[in-house]
Design a protein around this motif. Structure first.
Motif, PDB file in Angstrom:
ATOM      1  N   LEU A 111       0.802  -1.224   0.000  1.00 16.68           N
ATOM      2  CA  LEU A 111       0.000   0.000   0.000  1.00 16.68           C
ATOM      3  C   LEU A 111       0.838   1.279   0.000  1.00 16.68           C
ATOM      4  O   LEU A 111       0.347   2.339  -0.368  1.00 16.68           O
ATOM      5  CB  LEU A 111      -0.960   0.005   1.213  1.00 16.68           C
ATOM      6  CG  LEU A 111      -2.381  -0.491   0.986  1.00 16.68           C
ATOM      7  CD1 LEU A 111      -3.139   0.415   0.035  1.00 16.68           C
ATOM      8  CD2 LEU A 111      -2.432  -1.907   0.437  1.00 16.68           C
ATOM      9  N   ASP A 112       2.083   1.192   0.426  1.00 13.13           N
ATOM     10  CA  ASP A 112       2.876   2.434   0.460  1.00 13.13           C
ATOM     11  C   ASP A 112       3.262   2.907  -0.946  1.00 13.13           C
ATOM     12  O   ASP A 112       3.222   4.095  -1.237  1.00 13.13           O
ATOM     13  CB  ASP A 112       4.136   2.258   1.342  1.00 13.13           C
ATOM     14  CG  ASP A 112       4.983   1.061   0.950  1.00 13.13           C
ATOM     15  OD1 ASP A 112       4.531   0.255   0.107  1.00 13.13           O
ATOM     16  OD2 ASP A 112       6.090   0.930   1.492  1.00 13.13           O
ATOM     17  N   THR A 113       3.590   1.974  -1.830  1.00 14.64           N
ATOM     18  CA  THR A 113       4.029   2.370  -3.168  1.00 14.64           C
ATOM     19  C   THR A 113       3.085   1.934  -4.280  1.00 14.64           C
ATOM     20  O   THR A 113       3.172   2.415  -5.401  1.00 14.64           O
ATOM     21  CB  THR A 113       5.402   1.724  -3.485  1.00 14.64           C
ATOM     22  OG1 THR A 113       5.236   0.308  -3.419  1.00 14.64           O
ATOM     23  CG2 THR A 113       6.461   2.169  -2.487  1.00 14.64           C
ATOM     24  N   GLY A 114       2.222   0.982  -3.981  1.00 15.91           N
ATOM     25  CA  GLY A 114       1.366   0.427  -5.026  1.00 15.91           C
ATOM     26  C   GLY A 114       2.056  -0.666  -5.822  1.00 15.91           C
ATOM     27  O   GLY A 114       1.483  -1.191  -6.780  1.00 15.91           O
ATOM     28  N   ALA A 115       3.287  -0.991  -5.431  1.00 20.14           N
ATOM     29  CA  ALA A 115       4.008  -2.046  -6.158  1.00 20.14           C
ATOM     30  C   ALA A 115       3.292  -3.382  -5.981  1.00 20.14           C
ATOM     31  O   ALA A 115       2.827  -3.719  -4.884  1.00 20.14           O
ATOM     32  CB  ALA A 115       5.440  -2.151  -5.644  1.00 20.14           C
ATOM     33  N   VAL A 116       3.192  -4.137  -7.077  1.00 19.78           N
ATOM     34  CA  VAL A 116       2.558  -5.455  -7.041  1.00 19.78           C
ATOM     35  C   VAL A 116       3.621  -6.508  -7.339  1.00 19.78           C
ATOM     36  O   VAL A 116       4.447  -6.329  -8.233  1.00 19.78           O
ATOM     37  CB  VAL A 116       1.414  -5.546  -8.082  1.00 19.78           C
ATOM     38  CG1 VAL A 116       0.891  -6.974  -8.192  1.00 19.78           C
ATOM     39  CG2 VAL A 116       0.283  -4.597  -7.710  1.00 19.78           C
ATOM     40  N   PHE A 117       3.609  -7.568  -6.574  1.00 22.95           N
ATOM     41  CA  PHE A 117       4.577  -8.645  -6.760  1.00 22.95           C
ATOM     42  C   PHE A 117       3.843  -9.951  -7.012  1.00 22.95           C
ATOM     43  O   PHE A 117       2.777 -10.195  -6.437  1.00 22.95           O
ATOM     44  CB  PHE A 117       5.466  -8.796  -5.523  1.00 22.95           C
ATOM     45  CG  PHE A 117       6.303  -7.581  -5.249  1.00 22.95           C
ATOM     46  CD1 PHE A 117       7.579  -7.461  -5.784  1.00 22.95           C
ATOM     47  CD2 PHE A 117       5.803  -6.537  -4.471  1.00 22.95           C
ATOM     48  CE1 PHE A 117       8.346  -6.329  -5.548  1.00 22.95           C
ATOM     49  CE2 PHE A 117       6.562  -5.400  -4.237  1.00 22.95           C
ATOM     50  CZ  PHE A 117       7.839  -5.290  -4.773  1.00 22.95           C
ATOM     51  N   VAL A 118       4.418 -10.779  -7.873  1.00 23.30           N
ATOM     52  CA  VAL A 118       3.837 -12.091  -8.140  1.00 23.30           C
ATOM     53  C   VAL A 118       4.926 -13.133  -7.938  1.00 23.30           C
ATOM     54  O   VAL A 118       6.056 -12.944  -8.377  1.00 23.30           O
ATOM     55  CB  VAL A 118       3.276 -12.188  -9.579  1.00 23.30           C
ATOM     56  CG1 VAL A 118       2.832 -13.615  -9.893  1.00 23.30           C
ATOM     57  CG2 VAL A 118       2.105 -11.228  -9.756  1.00 23.30           C
ATOM     58  N   ARG A 119       4.564 -14.199  -7.249  1.00 19.90           N
ATOM     59  CA  ARG A 119       5.501 -15.304  -7.091  1.00 19.90           C
ATOM     60  C   ARG A 119       4.852 -16.568  -7.633  1.00 19.90           C
ATOM     61  O   ARG A 119       3.736 -16.915  -7.252  1.00 19.90           O
ATOM     62  CB  ARG A 119       5.858 -15.519  -5.619  1.00 19.90           C
ATOM     63  CG  ARG A 119       6.920 -16.598  -5.412  1.00 19.90           C
ATOM     64  CD  ARG A 119       7.431 -16.594  -3.982  1.00 19.90           C
ATOM     65  NE  ARG A 119       6.424 -17.079  -3.046  1.00 19.90           N
ATOM     66  CZ  ARG A 119       6.232 -18.373  -2.784  1.00 19.90           C
ATOM     67  NH1 ARG A 119       6.961 -19.285  -3.373  1.00 19.90           N
ATOM     68  NH2 ARG A 119       5.298 -18.727  -1.943  1.00 19.90           N
ATOM     69  N   ILE A 120       5.548 -17.229  -8.535  1.00 23.12           N
ATOM     70  CA  ILE A 120       5.075 -18.515  -9.027  1.00 23.12           C
ATOM     71  C   ILE A 120       5.594 -19.568  -8.059  1.00 23.12           C
ATOM     72  O   ILE A 120       6.748 -19.504  -7.631  1.00 23.12           O
ATOM     73  CB  ILE A 120       5.577 -18.739 -10.466  1.00 23.12           C
ATOM     74  CG1 ILE A 120       4.780 -17.804 -11.383  1.00 23.12           C
ATOM     75  CG2 ILE A 120       5.419 -20.201 -10.890  1.00 23.12           C
ATOM     76  CD1 ILE A 120       5.165 -17.821 -12.811  1.00 23.12           C
ATOM     77  N   ALA A 121       4.720 -20.529  -7.674  1.00 30.16           N
ATOM     78  CA  ALA A 121       5.107 -21.530  -6.673  1.00 30.16           C
ATOM     79  C   ALA A 121       6.429 -22.173  -7.052  1.00 30.16           C
ATOM     80  O   ALA A 121       6.608 -22.604  -8.188  1.00 30.16           O
ATOM     81  CB  ALA A 121       4.019 -22.595  -6.545  1.00 30.16           C
ATOM     82  N   GLY A 122       7.369 -22.190  -6.120  1.00 28.52           N
ATOM     83  CA  GLY A 122       8.692 -22.739  -6.386  1.00 28.52           C
ATOM     84  C   GLY A 122       9.681 -21.680  -6.858  1.00 28.52           C
ATOM     85  O   GLY A 122      10.867 -21.940  -6.969  1.00 28.52           O
ATOM     86  N   GLY A 123       9.190 -20.474  -7.137  1.00 29.65           N
ATOM     87  CA  GLY A 123      10.056 -19.395  -7.629  1.00 29.65           C
ATOM     88  C   GLY A 123      10.205 -18.276  -6.618  1.00 29.65           C
ATOM     89  O   GLY A 123       9.944 -18.454  -5.432  1.00 29.65           O
ATOM     90  N   THR A 124      10.617 -17.105  -7.101  1.00 26.46           N
ATOM     91  CA  THR A 124      10.819 -15.959  -6.210  1.00 26.46           C
ATOM     92  C   THR A 124       9.831 -14.844  -6.557  1.00 26.46           C
ATOM     93  O   THR A 124       9.244 -14.832  -7.626  1.00 26.46           O
ATOM     94  CB  THR A 124      12.247 -15.396  -6.379  1.00 26.46           C
ATOM     95  OG1 THR A 124      12.487 -15.201  -7.773  1.00 26.46           O
ATOM     96  CG2 THR A 124      13.285 -16.359  -5.825  1.00 26.46           C
ATOM     97  N   MET A 125       9.663 -13.910  -5.605  1.00 25.84           N
ATOM     98  CA  MET A 125       8.777 -12.768  -5.816  1.00 25.84           C
ATOM     99  C   MET A 125       9.341 -11.851  -6.909  1.00 25.84           C
ATOM    100  O   MET A 125      10.489 -11.435  -6.828  1.00 25.84           O
ATOM    101  CB  MET A 125       8.682 -11.957  -4.518  1.00 25.84           C
ATOM    102  CG  MET A 125       7.630 -12.438  -3.563  1.00 25.84           C
ATOM    103  SD  MET A 125       5.973 -12.028  -4.163  1.00 25.84           S
ATOM    104  CE  MET A 125       4.990 -12.627  -2.788  1.00 25.84           C
ATOM    105  N   GLU A 126       8.549 -11.566  -7.914  1.00 27.87           N
ATOM    106  CA  GLU A 126       8.984 -10.650  -8.974  1.00 27.87           C
ATOM    107  C   GLU A 126       7.976  -9.519  -9.049  1.00 27.87           C
ATOM    108  O   GLU A 126       6.774  -9.746  -8.943  1.00 27.87           O
ATOM    109  CB  GLU A 126       8.991 -11.365 -10.334  1.00 27.87           C
ATOM    110  CG  GLU A 126       9.711 -12.692 -10.378  1.00 27.87           C
ATOM    111  CD  GLU A 126      11.198 -12.550 -10.704  1.00 27.87           C
ATOM    112  OE1 GLU A 126      11.609 -11.411 -11.048  1.00 27.87           O
ATOM    113  OE2 GLU A 126      11.924 -13.551 -10.601  1.00 27.87           O
ATOM    114  N   GLU A 127       8.492  -8.302  -9.269  1.00 29.04           N
ATOM    115  CA  GLU A 127       7.545  -7.185  -9.388  1.00 29.04           C
ATOM    116  C   GLU A 127       6.802  -7.283 -10.721  1.00 29.04           C
ATOM    117  O   GLU A 127       7.392  -7.568 -11.759  1.00 29.04           O
ATOM    118  CB  GLU A 127       8.251  -5.827  -9.268  1.00 29.04           C
ATOM    119  CG  GLU A 127       7.212  -4.714  -9.243  1.00 29.04           C
ATOM    120  CD  GLU A 127       7.741  -3.348  -8.812  1.00 29.04           C
ATOM    121  OE1 GLU A 127       8.954  -3.229  -8.530  1.00 29.04           O
ATOM    122  OE2 GLU A 127       6.913  -2.417  -8.776  1.00 29.04           O
TER     123      GLU A 127
END
Lengths: 283, 161
Positions: free
Chosen positions: B143-159
């Motif tokens: 909520l501070d920046t509005g940045a959204v991250f997606v992580r595919i199971a087994g992977g890492t968080m990517e913006e």
């Protein structure tokens, strides 16, 4: 590697005799409550789990259940069988290694969800509950309990085969490790001396079409229940939805997309009510 | 920063910059994150099915379950906290399918089609998306920046941008 995996089946503890005994007693028309309760009480972990689950809204009992005697009296035959199976089978999922899931609780939740979904489908298609189908569904992914460790070791290779080469997760397991989780589950079922009605749906839950036509029905139900839960992301693992969809699945029981969607809605309600079942494993 | 977890068929909105909205295990379900950077109001929705027509009763009690009832609710809930439609940044993840799922159960795809139809009708643009394929996804909105991250199971968080 494959030898080592198959040998590790021998280390899996025996299937709880309590489950078999109770199921046998309850198959008679005139079972004695005290006798059934006596068998259950003999197994402390099943007893503890049953007492935790019995007041779950899923079983819909109006009385407060405090003792095993109460549970046998008030749960009713179908619910009691289900409670005993869930309570007893959970022990095999308590130590699921990483590989597919980050916590053991996730694979257990998936297993319970598939078991609940199998009953929703059985009610919809055949108008009945099915205790054997419930057991098979609860155990359909038991192979992952052993294979998880090996999937973790080889995860990058498996992942690449799935994302870059278009293999299903099942095919990649087979190519990289030498056996897939369904076949391995089938071998565990043999180790436990399960009849084909339970072994087959475990071993063929991703490809029921490979069985003889006459033996396919319950494997298709487990297949459909599993696919629906994968789509819903319940206990979703690293394998995700990377399994092959089979064209004949819907035709088999004349199911339309809206039937599956309707079943998914019912499952969200069942899962809400069955929290005491999924919560048996918390870590 | 505290994580607010959104379950299946649920949505949450917030204007607390210390919050992060997170939803786990998007399979065929779709996650929609919206954010107004001016007032720092955002929301995250995890819906399960495309059309509420399948079960009107359910949609009454749990509108977050269906795209056609959930998406309007997501936007109006953000408006109530001061967000404005023309400033909203919209990001989408999920909608996975089985491999060669030729039969009638392409719920992931149906979910995405329904979303596009709703956005088209209401002139909403999707700013970024990570959808389809056959994987499970986790989605997170800070909520501070509005940045959204997606992580595919087994992977890492990517913006997701």
């Amino acid at each position: 590697m494959i030898d080592r995996i198959v040998r590790s089946i021998e280390n899996i503890p025996a299937f709880p005799a309590t489950i078999q005994k109770v199921t046998e007693l309850l198959s008679r028309d005139d079972y004695a409550v005290s006798e059934v309760a006596g068998v259950i009480k003999y197994d402390q972990s099943i007893t503890a789990n049953i007492l935790r689950m019995s007041n779950s809204a899923y079983f819909g009992v109006r009385y407060k259940i405090r003792t095993i005697q109460d549970a046998v009296t008030y749960l009713g035959r179908q619910n009691l069988i289900r409670a005993v199976q869930t309570a007893g089978i959970s022990r095999f999922f308590a130590g699921t290694p990483k590989g597919y899931v980050s916590r053991a609780a996730e694979l257990w939740k998936h297993s319970v969800a598939v078991a609940l979904m199998s009953q929703i489908l059985s009610r919809k298609i055949f108008n009945r509950e099915d205790a054997i189908l419930y057991t098979a569904s609860l155990l359909h992914d038991v192979g992952k309990v052993i294979l998880g460790e090996y999937v973790q070791e080889s995860f990058r290779i498996i992942e690449e085969m799935v994302t870059k080469e278009g293999h299903s997760f099942l095919e990649a397991e087979e190519k990289v490790i030498g056996i897939n989780h369904a076949d391995l589950g089938g071998k565990i079922a043999v180790h436990w001396n399960f009849p084909p009605e339970i072994k087959n749906p475990i071993a063929f839950h991703h490809n029921p079409n490979r069985l003889d036509k006459a033996d396919q029905t319950s494997s298709w139900l487990v297949y459909l229940a599993d696919q629906a839960c994968l789509m819903m992301g319940i206990g979703g693992g690293t394998d995700g939805l990377a399994y092959r969809g089979l064209g004949e699945a819907g035709k088999m029981f004349n199911l339309k997309t809206r039937d599956i969607e309707g079943a998914m809605i019912l499952l969200t309600e069942d899962l809400e009510r069955a929290r005491d079942l999924t919560d048996i494993i918390q870590s | 920063m505290s994580d607010i977890v959104i379950g299946i068929a649920d949505l949450r909105v917030s204007k607390n910059v210390n919050d992060a909205l997170v939803t786990y295990a998007l399979g065929s379900c779709v996650g929609v994150a919206v954010y107004d950077p001016v007032v720092k109001v955002g929301g995250l929705l995890h819906y399960m099915l495309p059309e509420s027509a399948i079960d009107r009763n359910k949609a009454q009690g749990n509108p977050e379950m269906f795209a056609d009832t959930a998406v309007p609710l997501l936007f109006t809930s953000c408006y109530a906290l001061g967000a404005q439609k023309r400033r909203m940044v919209v990001k989408v993840a999920g909608g996975a399918n089985l491999i060669d799922d030729v039969h009638c159960f392409r719920i992931g795809q149906k979910n995405l089609t329904a979303l596009r139809r709703i956005f088209w009708r209401n002139r909403v643009m999707i700013d970024a998306a990570d959808t389809g394929r056959s994987c499970n996804r986790t989605m997170r909105l800070n909520l501070d920046t509005g940045a959204v991250f997606v992580r595919i199971a087994g992977g890492t968080m990517e913006e997701l941008k």
